[in-house]
Design a protein around this motif. Structure first.
Motif, PDB file in Angstrom:
ATOM      1  N   ARG A  81     -22.343 -32.042  -4.526  1.00 21.41           N
ATOM      2  CA  ARG A  81     -21.658 -31.893  -5.807  1.00 21.41           C
ATOM      3  C   ARG A  81     -20.870 -33.166  -6.083  1.00 21.41           C
ATOM      4  N   LEU A  82     -20.962 -33.660  -7.315  1.00 18.01           N
ATOM      5  CA  LEU A  82     -20.234 -34.866  -7.682  1.00 18.01           C
ATOM      6  C   LEU A  82     -18.769 -34.536  -7.915  1.00 18.01           C
ATOM      7  N   VAL A  83     -17.889 -35.236  -7.193  1.00 15.53           N
ATOM      8  CA  VAL A  83     -16.455 -34.984  -7.259  1.00 15.53           C
ATOM      9  C   VAL A  83     -15.720 -36.095  -7.995  1.00 15.53           C
ATOM     10  N   SER A  84     -16.129 -37.334  -7.776  1.00 16.53           N
ATOM     11  CA  SER A  84     -15.429 -38.468  -8.372  1.00 16.53           C
ATOM     12  C   SER A  84     -16.399 -39.608  -8.611  1.00 16.53           C
ATOM     13  N   GLY A  85     -15.984 -40.552  -9.454  1.00 21.36           N
ATOM     14  CA  GLY A  85     -16.867 -41.670  -9.721  1.00 21.36           C
ATOM     15  C   GLY A  85     -16.172 -42.837 -10.385  1.00 21.36           C
ATOM     16  N   HIS A  86     -16.732 -44.007 -10.181  1.00 21.20           N
ATOM     17  CA  HIS A  86     -16.309 -45.236 -10.850  1.00 21.20           C
ATOM     18  C   HIS A  86     -17.565 -45.961 -11.317  1.00 21.20           C
ATOM     19  N   GLY A  87     -17.577 -46.355 -12.576  1.00 18.82           N
ATOM     20  CA  GLY A  87     -18.732 -47.060 -13.101  1.00 18.82           C
ATOM     21  C   GLY A  87     -19.678 -46.140 -13.841  1.00 18.82           C
ATOM     22  N   ALA A  88     -20.825 -46.705 -14.218  1.00 17.57           N
ATOM     23  CA  ALA A  88     -21.793 -46.000 -15.054  1.00 17.57           C
ATOM     24  C   ALA A  88     -22.698 -45.124 -14.207  1.00 17.57           C
ATOM     25  N   LEU A  89     -22.475 -43.816 -14.295  1.00 13.66           N
ATOM     26  CA  LEU A  89     -23.284 -42.865 -13.547  1.00 13.66           C
ATOM     27  C   LEU A  89     -24.174 -42.023 -14.462  1.00 13.66           C
ATOM     28  N   GLY A  90     -24.327 -42.463 -15.701  1.00 17.07           N
ATOM     29  CA  GLY A  90     -25.232 -41.796 -16.622  1.00 17.07           C
ATOM     30  C   GLY A  90     -24.782 -40.408 -17.002  1.00 17.07           C
ATOM     31  N   GLU A  91     -25.688 -39.457 -16.933  1.00 13.71           N
ATOM     32  CA  GLU A  91     -25.418 -38.097 -17.389  1.00 13.71           C
ATOM     33  C   GLU A  91     -24.627 -37.278 -16.362  1.00 13.71           C
ATOM     34  N   HIS A  92     -24.382 -37.841 -15.216  1.00 11.52           N
ATOM     35  CA  HIS A  92     -23.716 -37.090 -14.162  1.00 11.52           C
ATOM     36  C   HIS A  92     -22.230 -37.006 -14.429  1.00 11.52           C
ATOM     37  N   LEU A  93     -21.719 -35.805 -14.504  1.00 11.65           N
ATOM     38  CA  LEU A  93     -20.322 -35.577 -14.844  1.00 11.65           C
ATOM     39  C   LEU A  93     -19.514 -35.291 -13.598  1.00 11.65           C
ATOM     40  N   VAL A  94     -18.311 -35.789 -13.569  1.00 11.51           N
ATOM     41  CA  VAL A  94     -17.416 -35.552 -12.441  1.00 11.51           C
ATOM     42  C   VAL A  94     -16.731 -34.212 -12.616  1.00 11.51           C
ATOM     43  N   THR A  95     -16.725 -33.401 -11.575  1.00  7.21           N
ATOM     44  CA  THR A  95     -16.097 -32.091 -11.656  1.00  7.21           C
ATOM     45  C   THR A  95     -14.606 -32.221 -11.434  1.00  7.21           C
TER      46      THR A  95
END
Length: 213
Positions: free
Chosen positions: A198-212
């Motif tokens: 499960r995606l929890v966090s992000g930095h940068g362009a991850l497209g359609e993937h949303l951070v929960t």
């Protein structure tokens, strides 16, 4: 089936998510694990993701993402705690090998997070160098508790967020690659029983993937 190299960070993340889905469903393809591919890789490597994960024996990256030789540049420590060696390894993957994605992989019921939480409750920490690992996780536990997050898995998510932030804040190489769109960082949480991420966090362009949340 053939696998093409991802053109950007979002595609790299999608490859990992697709591979994890195959792992969960029991439809693994075991790509890039044959003798011909092994021979072709001997002159050099071009992995499409740096995988910085917890050392837990149940988090074997190539297995849970259904990948093979040369696909992932893997760095692992207990509790995915990061120091200069980890930062240098990640910068090598991003700056020298040109990987478009860095993944921080944590998991539910993490022993390092549990130990840090126990230290918060009773004031007792492990001895030896294990104590150093726990102390590096401790700020994430404090942050989670301050926000009212008291379960271990909520603390795991906070530790994943803190780790992704730390990598970007401390590594100028990584921050620059993110600013130009050449790389992104994704924090994933793995569930031991289900095998899902499960995606929890992000930095940068991850497209359609949303951070929960």
């Amino acid at each position: 089936m053939p696998f093409s190299d991802p053109a950007n960070p979002a595609e790299a993340l999608q490859l990992l998510i697709q591979g994890n889905s195959r792992f969960v469903d029991g439809t693994r393809l075991h790509p890039n694990q044959d003798a011909d591919h092994r021979t072709a890789l001997a002159p050099g490597q071009t992995p499409f993701a740096v995988l910085f994960g917890c050392s837990d024996s149940r988090l074997a990256a190539e297995i849970i993402f259904d990948r093979g030789l040369g696909d992932l540049f893997v760095v692992r420590t207990a509790g995915h705690v990061a120091g200069s060696e980890v930062l240098g390894s990640i910068e090598y993957g991003v700056g020298v090998l040109g990987t478009p994605l860095v993944v921080v992989l944590g998991h539910d019921s993490c022993g390092a997070v549990t130990a840090a939480s126990n230290a918060y409750d009773d004031g007792n920490s492990p001895t030896g160098y294990v104590r150093d690992v726990v102390e590096r996780v401790y700020p994430s536990v404090l942050s989670a508790r301050a926000a009212g997050r008291t379960s271990i898995d909520e603390m795991v998510d906070e530790h994943i967020r803190k780790t992704t932030d730390f990598l970007v804040e401390r590594s100028g190489v990584l921050a620059e690659k993110i600013s130009t769109g050449e790389c992104a960082v994704a924090g994933l949480s793995y569930r031991l029983h289900e095998g899902t991420v499960r995606l929890v966090s992000g930095h940068g362009a991850l497209g359609e993937h949303l951070v929960t949340s």
